[in-house]
Design an enzyme around this catalytic site. Structure first.
Site, PDB file in Angstrom:
ATOM      1  CG  HIS A   1      -1.883  -0.539   1.145  1.00  0.00           C
ATOM      2  ND1 HIS A   1      -2.971  -1.348   1.950  1.00  0.00           N
ATOM      3  CD2 HIS A   1      -2.477  -1.885  -0.082  1.00  0.00           C
ATOM      4  CE1 HIS A   1      -2.976  -2.710   1.898  1.00  0.00           C
ATOM      5  NE2 HIS A   1      -3.441  -2.735   0.398  1.00  0.00           N
TER       6      HIS A   1
ATOM      7  CB  CYS B   1       6.835  13.829  -9.003  1.00  0.00           C
ATOM      8  SG  CYS B   1       6.698  15.349 -10.735  1.00  0.00           S
TER       9      CYS B   1
ATOM     10  CB  CYS C   1       9.259  16.727  -8.378  1.00  0.00           C
ATOM     11  SG  CYS C   1       9.724  15.693  -8.930  1.00  0.00           S
TER      12      CYS C   1
ATOM     13  N   GLY D   1      -2.104  -9.046  12.192  1.00  0.00           N
ATOM     14  CA  GLY D   1      -1.645  -7.816  12.767  1.00  0.00           C
ATOM     15  C   GLY D   1      -2.976  -7.524  11.753  1.00  0.00           C
TER      16      GLY D   1
ATOM     17  CG  ASN E   1      -5.492  -9.882  14.599  1.00  0.00           C
ATOM     18  OD1 ASN E   1      -4.361  -9.689  13.709  1.00  0.00           O
ATOM     19  ND2 ASN E   1      -6.588  -9.385  14.464  1.00  0.00           N
TER      20      ASN E   1
HETATM   21  C1  BV8 Z   1      -7.743  -2.022  -5.345  1.00  0.00           C
HETATM   22  C2  BV8 Z   1      -3.394   2.872   2.792  1.00  0.00           C
HETATM   23  C3  BV8 Z   1      -8.500  -2.674  -7.766  1.00  0.00           C
HETATM   24  C4  BV8 Z   1      -3.888   3.972   2.766  1.00  0.00           C
HETATM   25  C5  BV8 Z   1      -4.914   1.805   2.707  1.00  0.00           C
HETATM   26  C6  BV8 Z   1     -12.601  -7.226  -3.767  1.00  0.00           C
HETATM   27  C7  BV8 Z   1     -11.657  -6.662  -4.472  1.00  0.00           C
HETATM   28  C8  BV8 Z   1     -10.478  -6.003  -5.008  1.00  0.00           C
HETATM   29  C9  BV8 Z   1     -10.651  -4.925  -4.151  1.00  0.00           C
HETATM   30  C10 BV8 Z   1     -12.184  -4.804  -3.432  1.00  0.00           C
HETATM   31  C11 BV8 Z   1     -12.923  -5.610  -3.008  1.00  0.00           C
HETATM   32  N1  BV8 Z   1     -13.723  -4.970  -2.160  1.00  0.00           N
HETATM   33  C12 BV8 Z   1     -14.459  -4.150  -2.311  1.00  0.00           C
HETATM   34  C13 BV8 Z   1     -13.070  -3.400  -2.165  1.00  0.00           C
HETATM   35  C14 BV8 Z   1     -12.486  -1.877  -2.843  1.00  0.00           C
HETATM   36  C15 BV8 Z   1     -11.124  -1.900  -2.008  1.00  0.00           C
HETATM   37  C16 BV8 Z   1     -11.601  -2.557  -0.412  1.00  0.00           C
HETATM   38  O1  BV8 Z   1     -11.011  -3.076  -0.319  1.00  0.00           O
HETATM   39  N2  BV8 Z   1     -12.504  -1.722   0.048  1.00  0.00           N
HETATM   40  C17 BV8 Z   1     -12.632  -2.775   1.580  1.00  0.00           C
HETATM   41  C18 BV8 Z   1     -12.633  -1.557   2.760  1.00  0.00           C
HETATM   42  C19 BV8 Z   1     -14.031  -3.062   1.568  1.00  0.00           C
HETATM   43  N3  BV8 Z   1      -9.700  -1.525  -2.045  1.00  0.00           N
HETATM   44  C20 BV8 Z   1      -9.467  -1.328  -2.934  1.00  0.00           C
HETATM   45  O2  BV8 Z   1      -9.473   0.517  -2.985  1.00  0.00           O
HETATM   46  C21 BV8 Z   1      -7.828  -1.739  -3.331  1.00  0.00           C
HETATM   47  N4  BV8 Z   1      -8.023  -1.511  -4.251  1.00  0.00           N
HETATM   48  O3  BV8 Z   1      -9.165  -2.808  -4.607  1.00  0.00           O
HETATM   49  O4  BV8 Z   1      -7.745  -1.466  -7.009  1.00  0.00           O
HETATM   50  C22 BV8 Z   1      -8.177  -1.984  -8.461  1.00  0.00           C
HETATM   51  C23 BV8 Z   1      -8.240  -2.748  -9.812  1.00  0.00           C
HETATM   52  C24 BV8 Z   1      -8.073  -2.375 -10.901  1.00  0.00           C
HETATM   53  C25 BV8 Z   1      -6.782  -1.567 -11.674  1.00  0.00           C
HETATM   54  C26 BV8 Z   1      -7.227  -0.308 -10.205  1.00  0.00           C
HETATM   55  C27 BV8 Z   1      -8.128  -0.736  -8.962  1.00  0.00           C
HETATM   56  C28 BV8 Z   1      -6.938  -0.872  -2.467  1.00  0.00           C
HETATM   57  C29 BV8 Z   1      -6.215  -0.728  -1.063  1.00  0.00           C
HETATM   58  C30 BV8 Z   1      -5.826  -0.118  -0.392  1.00  0.00           C
HETATM   59  C31 BV8 Z   1      -6.320   1.047   0.281  1.00  0.00           C
HETATM   60  N5  BV8 Z   1      -5.574   2.439   0.914  1.00  0.00           N
HETATM   61  N6  BV8 Z   1      -3.947   2.332   2.916  1.00  0.00           N
HETATM   62  C32 BV8 Z   1      -2.897   5.108   4.493  1.00  0.00           C
HETATM   63  O5  BV8 Z   1      -3.021   4.012   5.091  1.00  0.00           O
HETATM   64  O6  BV8 Z   1      -3.473   6.017   4.782  1.00  0.00           O
HETATM   65  S1  BV8 Z   1      -5.555   0.308   3.545  1.00  0.00           S
HETATM   66  C33 BV8 Z   1      -5.444   0.641   5.133  1.00  0.00           C
HETATM   67  O7  BV8 Z   1      -6.432  -0.755   5.418  1.00  0.00           O
HETATM   68  C34 BV8 Z   1      -4.237   0.604   5.411  1.00  0.00           C
HETATM   69  O8  BV8 Z   1      -3.436  -0.291   4.660  1.00  0.00           O
HETATM   70  C35 BV8 Z   1      -4.174  -0.541   6.368  1.00  0.00           C
HETATM   71  O9  BV8 Z   1      -3.064  -1.739   6.530  1.00  0.00           O
HETATM   72  C36 BV8 Z   1      -5.184  -1.619   5.466  1.00  0.00           C
HETATM   73  C37 BV8 Z   1      -6.017  -2.473   6.162  1.00  0.00           C
HETATM   74  O10 BV8 Z   1      -6.362  -2.643   7.419  1.00  0.00           O
HETATM   75  P1  BV8 Z   1      -5.401  -3.067   8.790  1.00  0.00           P
HETATM   76  O11 BV8 Z   1      -4.142  -3.144   8.573  1.00  0.00           O
HETATM   77  O12 BV8 Z   1      -6.023  -4.682   8.730  1.00  0.00           O
HETATM   78  O13 BV8 Z   1      -6.159  -2.242   9.951  1.00  0.00           O
HETATM   79  P2  BV8 Z   1      -7.127  -2.542  10.935  1.00  0.00           P
HETATM   80  O14 BV8 Z   1      -7.333  -1.187  11.952  1.00  0.00           O
HETATM   81  O15 BV8 Z   1      -7.737  -3.274  10.487  1.00  0.00           O
HETATM   82  O16 BV8 Z   1      -6.754  -4.210  11.420  1.00  0.00           O
HETATM   83  C38 BV8 Z   1      -5.900  -3.799  12.887  1.00  0.00           C
HETATM   84  C39 BV8 Z   1      -6.266  -5.269  13.302  1.00  0.00           C
HETATM   85  O17 BV8 Z   1      -5.125  -5.231  14.155  1.00  0.00           O
HETATM   86  C40 BV8 Z   1      -7.391  -6.101  14.480  1.00  0.00           C
HETATM   87  O18 BV8 Z   1      -7.860  -6.765  13.439  1.00  0.00           O
HETATM   88  C41 BV8 Z   1      -7.150  -5.714  15.861  1.00  0.00           C
HETATM   89  O19 BV8 Z   1      -7.442  -6.964  16.263  1.00  0.00           O
HETATM   90  C42 BV8 Z   1      -5.632  -6.374  15.444  1.00  0.00           C
HETATM   91  N7  BV8 Z   1      -4.921  -5.603  16.560  1.00  0.00           N
HETATM   92  C43 BV8 Z   1      -4.891  -4.145  17.756  1.00  0.00           C
HETATM   93  N8  BV8 Z   1      -3.838  -4.457  18.045  1.00  0.00           N
HETATM   94  C44 BV8 Z   1      -3.060  -5.050  18.064  1.00  0.00           C
HETATM   95  C45 BV8 Z   1      -3.362  -6.347  17.291  1.00  0.00           C
HETATM   96  N9  BV8 Z   1      -2.732  -7.108  15.919  1.00  0.00           N
HETATM   97  C46 BV8 Z   1      -1.890  -7.854  16.969  1.00  0.00           C
HETATM   98  N10 BV8 Z   1      -1.120  -6.793  18.563  1.00  0.00           N
HETATM   99  C47 BV8 Z   1      -2.221  -5.976  18.423  1.00  0.00           C
HETATM  100  N11 BV8 Z   1      -0.901  -4.736  19.631  1.00  0.00           N
END
Ligand code: BV8
Length: 236
Positions: free
Chosen positions: A110, A118, A137, A177, A202
């Site tokens: 990501h 740029c 840039c 995680g 996790n």
């Molecule tokens: C794309 C960067 C297609 C920004 C991020 C099906 C297939 C393909 C795509 C989709 C699909 N369905 C929907 C989509 C679209 C979308 C998507 O998935 N939407 C979701 C909301 C339904 N996906 C996209 O848009 C992706 N692109 O598919 O492109 C395409 C095809 C052709 C041409 C062009 C495009 C792009 C997704 C990337 C978005 N960018 N991040 C930024 O960081 O600011 S996503 C963002 O979520 C972060 O990267 C993050 O890493 C990611 C996932 O979140 P997690 O890391 O899991 O974090 P979260 O808080 O959710 O969970 C934390 C976990 O840790 C919890 O379970 C918790 O219990 C645990 N935890 C907490 N503390 C601890 C712990 N575990 C252990 N120890 C601890 N102490």
């Protein structure tokens, strides 16, 4: 016996104990910002200052002297250094804690907050400080086109071909995680579960826990060092 080929996927949970917020926990980033406002190309086109401000604030955390890789990042870096077989760490995280811990066989699918891209010439460069429309840039010298080198929703994650090859070839897939909420990363376990052993480490069950052969629940700084220690005791 050749050592298992390992693919590891990490998410924001592995950085939580270093002090960085996750996304979907109650105190997470998406509790304070809407994805549509700060993490899509449309948001950046509509209000670049708001999006740059969102990333400038998160990037400033990376410069905080109190921010360090934790025992989980360090254990994965030790595995990277000592694992005699194929290993690939794929992180969804845009922080630089795996890099600072020393992981080398690493893909930021990501993107990375500490880098900028740029829009004029496409060159990716280091971005330690704030980005603004005035940021030039370093490659083409133009201003007004520097964006965070981060993959927003609706954008294609990076290095997907290399990731697909590693998933296809792996014998062991470990997810650490991550909530399993964001695709395509959340779908990796589906791609491997019929040819590889799958393990989830996790804090609590993720959306995809039922797809894993084994899930262990607890903080990453406890689960990951123990996992790495066992693996190295067997194979290195
Ligand atoms: C794309 C960067 C297609 C920004 C991020 C099906 C297939 C393909 C795509 C989709 C699909 N369905 C929907 C989509 C679209 C979308 C998507 O998935 N939407 C979701 C909301 C339904 N996906 C996209 O848009 C992706 N692109 O598919 O492109 C395409 C095809 C052709 C041409 C062009 C495009 C792009 C997704 C990337 C978005 N960018 N991040 C930024 O960081 O600011 S996503 C963002 O979520 C972060 O990267 C993050 O890493 C990611 C996932 O979140 P997690 O890391 O899991 O974090 P979260 O808080 O959710 O969970 C934390 C976990 O840790 C919890 O379970 C918790 O219990 C645990 N935890 C907490 N503390 C601890 C712990 N575990 C252990 N120890 C601890 N102490």
């Amino acid at each position: 016996m050749t050592p298992p080929r390992i693919v590891i996927l990490t998410g924001a949970g592995i950085s939580r104990e270093s002090g960085l917020h996750t996304f979907r926990d109650p105190d997470g980033i998406w509790a304070r910002h809407r994805i549509e406002d700060v993490a899509t190309p449309e948001a950046f086109a509509r209000n670049p200052a708001l999006v740059q401000g969102f990333y400038n604030a998160r990037r400033a955390q990376l410069r905080d002297p109190s921010l360090h890789p934790n025992a989980a990042h360090e254990a994965l870096a030790e595995l990277d250094a000592r694992w005699p077989g194929d290993l690939l760490l794929i992180t969804q995280n845009v922080d630089n804690l795996h890099d600072r811990a020393g992981s080398r066989r690493l893909i930021h699918m990501h993107g990375e907050m500490a880098k900028a891209r740029c829009l004029r010439c496409g060159v990716v460069s280091a971005a330690e400080g704030d980005l603004s429309p005035e940021t030039p840039c370093p490659a083409c010298g133009t201003t007004g086109g520097m964006r965070p080198h981060v993959v927003w929703f609706g954008e294609m994650p990076l290095e997907m071909e290399r990731i697909g090859e590693a998933l296809e070839a792996c014998d062991l897939f470990v997810s650490i995680g991550t909530s399993g909420a964001v695709y395509p990363a959340a779908g990796f376990v589906q791609e491997v579960r019929h040819h590889a052993d799958t393990l989830e480490l996790n804090l609590e069950p993720s959306e995809g826990s039922h797809l894993f052969d084994e899930t262990r629940h607890g903080p990453a700084t406890q689960l990951v060092p123990a996992f790495v220690k066992d693996l190295l005791a067997k194979w290195a």
